[in-house]
Write a protein that holds these residues in place. Structure first.
Motif, short mmCIF file in Angstrom:
data_model
loop_
_atom_site.label_atom_id
_atom_site.label_comp_id
_atom_site.label_asym_id
_atom_site.label_seq_id
_atom_site.Cartn_x
_atom_site.Cartn_y
_atom_site.Cartn_z
N ASP A 1 0.83 -1.20 0.00
CA ASP A 1 0.00 0.00 0.00
C ASP A 1 0.87 1.26 0.00
O ASP A 1 0.59 2.23 -0.72
N LYS A 2 1.92 1.23 0.84
CA LYS A 2 2.80 2.38 0.88
C LYS A 2 3.51 2.59 -0.47
O LYS A 2 3.64 3.72 -0.97
N VAL A 3 3.98 1.53 -1.06
CA VAL A 3 4.67 1.62 -2.35
C VAL A 3 3.69 2.08 -3.44
O VAL A 3 4.04 2.88 -4.33
N ALA A 4 2.43 1.58 -3.39
CA ALA A 4 1.45 2.00 -4.39
C ALA A 4 1.15 3.48 -4.28
O ALA A 4 1.01 4.19 -5.31
N MET A 5 1.02 3.98 -3.03
CA MET A 5 0.80 5.42 -2.85
C MET A 5 1.98 6.21 -3.40
O MET A 5 1.81 7.24 -4.07
N ALA A 6 3.20 5.73 -3.11
CA ALA A 6 4.40 6.43 -3.63
C ALA A 6 4.44 6.38 -5.14
O ALA A 6 4.86 7.36 -5.80
N VAL B 1 11.38 2.85 -1.95
CA VAL B 1 10.85 3.70 -0.88
C VAL B 1 11.63 3.39 0.39
O VAL B 1 11.65 2.23 0.85
N ILE B 2 12.29 4.41 0.95
CA ILE B 2 13.02 4.24 2.20
C ILE B 2 12.16 4.86 3.31
O ILE B 2 11.74 6.02 3.20
N MET B 3 11.89 4.04 4.36
CA MET B 3 10.99 4.49 5.42
C MET B 3 11.45 3.97 6.77
O MET B 3 12.28 3.05 6.85
N THR C 1 15.61 1.23 9.67
CA THR C 1 15.32 1.79 8.34
C THR C 1 15.05 0.64 7.37
O THR C 1 15.82 -0.33 7.31
N LEU C 2 13.96 0.78 6.60
CA LEU C 2 13.53 -0.29 5.70
C LEU C 2 13.47 0.24 4.28
O LEU C 2 12.97 1.34 4.03
N LEU C 3 13.99 -0.51 3.33
CA LEU C 3 13.92 -0.22 1.90
C LEU C 3 12.92 -1.17 1.27
O LEU C 3 13.13 -2.38 1.25
N ALA C 4 11.82 -0.61 0.76
CA ALA C 4 10.80 -1.40 0.08
C ALA C 4 10.89 -1.16 -1.41
O ALA C 4 10.87 0.00 -1.86
N GLY D 1 4.70 8.56 4.40
CA GLY D 1 5.47 8.23 5.59
C GLY D 1 6.87 7.78 5.27
O GLY D 1 7.48 7.03 6.05
N ALA D 2 7.43 8.22 4.14
CA ALA D 2 8.76 7.79 3.71
C ALA D 2 9.78 8.88 3.96
O ALA D 2 9.46 10.07 4.10
N HIS D 3 11.04 8.48 3.99
CA HIS D 3 12.15 9.42 4.07
C HIS D 3 12.64 9.80 2.67
O HIS D 3 13.10 10.92 2.47
N ALA D 4 12.54 8.84 1.74
CA ALA D 4 13.01 9.12 0.38
C ALA D 4 12.29 8.20 -0.59
O ALA D 4 11.98 7.06 -0.27
#
Length: 484
Positions: free
Chosen positions: A55-60, A157-159, A141-144, A88-91
């Motif tokens: 969901d987060k990746v789709a929004m990004a 997406v880094i979050m 820190t998580l990279l999706a 809610g991501a850093h980058a």
């Protein structure tokens, strides 16, 4: 003391039933359902984590489509902040043709603690990373990596993993609460069903077994079989049949014990009476009368047998029989002695027929063989006397013949025969009687005496009356000589 010991034993057995089948069944049912819920929870938690990240990746990805339409090399700061706040991501970056284009960034982390490629993540990897997230500390820190907008190779997406961990813990708590409710409801339903189907009948059988053990003669402890056709129904029927058989056996043993007690009480007085009769017989022997001199020895012999019989009956009541004292005897003399004892030669209502050569010999205890055949002949006479019509022929026949390895004796009568019901337990004391009011002791004693000679006593099928066959084998040495 015995009563207290029994009570202590009963208490100890009650303590052992603290963990009853009902308790064990309930606990095992809850445990197995909880185990099933755990097995369901693991893939569910992994799926929740994957969907959260997707969901987060789709929004990004949707936001990146709008940002990449700007011609500037870098989107406006205000637009980046809105994009990062929404996801809610850093980058956020898009990788295309080997190049990475930065879509939005507030700060670049020094390192990435965990990387998840949502495009090709497998079930095992997903489950392992889910447990890592649950038990990790905050601030990782998580990279999706997911599917990019059209024309790109990947969307990165880094979050911060902390929100994901918080949502995953909340999901796990909800699943745990729901699992507990489902487990207890299901366990209760399973427990109630199994208790009604299995445990209650088993408890009833257990109580019946304990009650029957404590009071086997109490009819209140008897199990009444139900109409069930499964294994428990078969168990109830079998236990009920066993109770009936054991009760009958106990009743027979009690009768035997009562018989032994009664015989032991009258034995002393009966011996005194027989001793007095022997004294009177001694006086008769002094008479100078040919008839008295011929009869008195037989009276002596009959009195001696009567004394021995009192002891034999007592021994039978104790389930003991003296081993046979085997000698070489003339079978015809034993048969003649039986005829004289039963006064068959003087009776006009019964024909007494003997088919036995004088030279027939056998190896046996004369007294025990006499007793066995006397019981059979007396039973035959009593059976024939039950029908006193003058046109009915009453004949008692004894046939004896030399077989290859022993002597075969048949005692036949023309009575009503043996009822089918009596054949099942013909040679059992108090059960094998062939006439009304009989005890069945005669056949039981005869069978035991013949077995003591390694022989057999059996009922032979016949068209009229009853025929009993006695077979007594000859000694092994004689069998070897006969075979040669």
């Amino acid at each position: 003391m015995a009563g207290s010991e029994a009570n202590e034993t009963g208490k100890s057995k009650t303590v052992q039933l603290k963990w009853s089948l009902s308790t064990k069944l309930l606990l095992l049912t809850i445990a197995f359902i909880m185990l099933s819920e755990v097995l369901i929870f693991i893939p569910s938690a992994a799926n929740f984590r994957n969907n959260w990240l997707k969901d987060k990746v789709a929004m990004a990805a949707v936001a990146a489509v709008g940002v990449t339409t700007f011609d500037q090399r870098e989107p406006p700061r205000v637009l980046q902040d809105r994009l990062l706040a929404a996801t809610g991501a850093h980058a956020i970056a898009v990788r295309s043709a080997g190049l990475r284009r930065l879509v939005a960034m507030d700060r670049m982390p020094s390192s990435v603690d965990i990387s998840t490629d949502l495009r090709e993540i497998g079930p095992l990897t997903s489950i392992m990373q889910t447990f890592e997230t649950l038990f990790a500390s905050d601030g990782r820190t998580l990279l999706a990596i997911g599917t990019p907008p059209e024309g790109g190779e990947a969307l990165e997406v880094i979050m911060d993993e902390t929100p994901l961990r918080a949502d995953l813990i909340a999901f796990s708590i909800n699943i745990l609460q729901l699992s507990l409710i489902i487990s207890f409801v299901t366990a209760a339903l399973v427990y109630i069903s199994l208790r009604a189907l299995f445990l209650k009948p088993m408890e009833a059988l257990t109580h019946a077994i304990v009650a029957f053990r404590d009071a086997p003669e109490d009819k209140a402890s008897r199990v009444v079989p139900t109409n069930r056709t499964d294994e428990i129904g078969l168990m109830e029927q079998s236990f009920s049949d066993m109770q009936e058989q054991l009760s009958d056996t106990l009743h027979q043993q009690k009768r035997l014990a009562d018989l032994g007690l009664a015989v032991s009480k009258i034995n002393h007085d009966l011996r005194n009476i027989l001793a007095s009769a022997q004294l009177f017989s001694d006086r008769l022997s002094d008479l100078d009368d040919p008839l008295a001199k011929r009869i008195v020895p037989k009276i002596f012999h009959a009195l001696d047998r009567a004394v021995n019989y009192t002891k034999s009956v007592m021994d039978y009541g104790k389930a003991q029989e003296a081993p046979p004292s085997r000698r070489r005897i003339h079978l015809r003399k034993v048969i003649d002695d039986i005829g004289e004892t039963l006064a068959l030669g003087d009776r006009e209502d019964i024909d007494w027929y003997i088919a036995c050569d004088d030279h027939v010999e056998l190896d046996a205890d004369p007294e025990q063989l006499f007793r066995a055949m006397l019981n059979l002949c007396r039973n035959a006479i009593q059976a024939m006397e039950s029908d006193n019509r003058p046109e009915v022929i009453r004949r008692l026949s004894v046939y004896a013949m030399q077989a290859d390895v022993g002597i075969l004796i048949r005692i036949c009568d023309t009575g009503p025969g043996v009822p089918e019901k009596a054949k099942e337990k013909l040679f059992q004391a108090f059960q094998g009687s062939v006439r009304q009011g009989g005890t069945g002791l005669g056949l039981a004693i005869a069978s035991e005496l013949i077995r003591a000679h390694d022989g057999t006593l059996r009922l032979v099928e016949s068209d009229t009356g009853a025929t009993f066959e006695i077979f007594i084998p000859m000694p092994e040495q004689e069998q070897v000589l006969a075979a040669k």
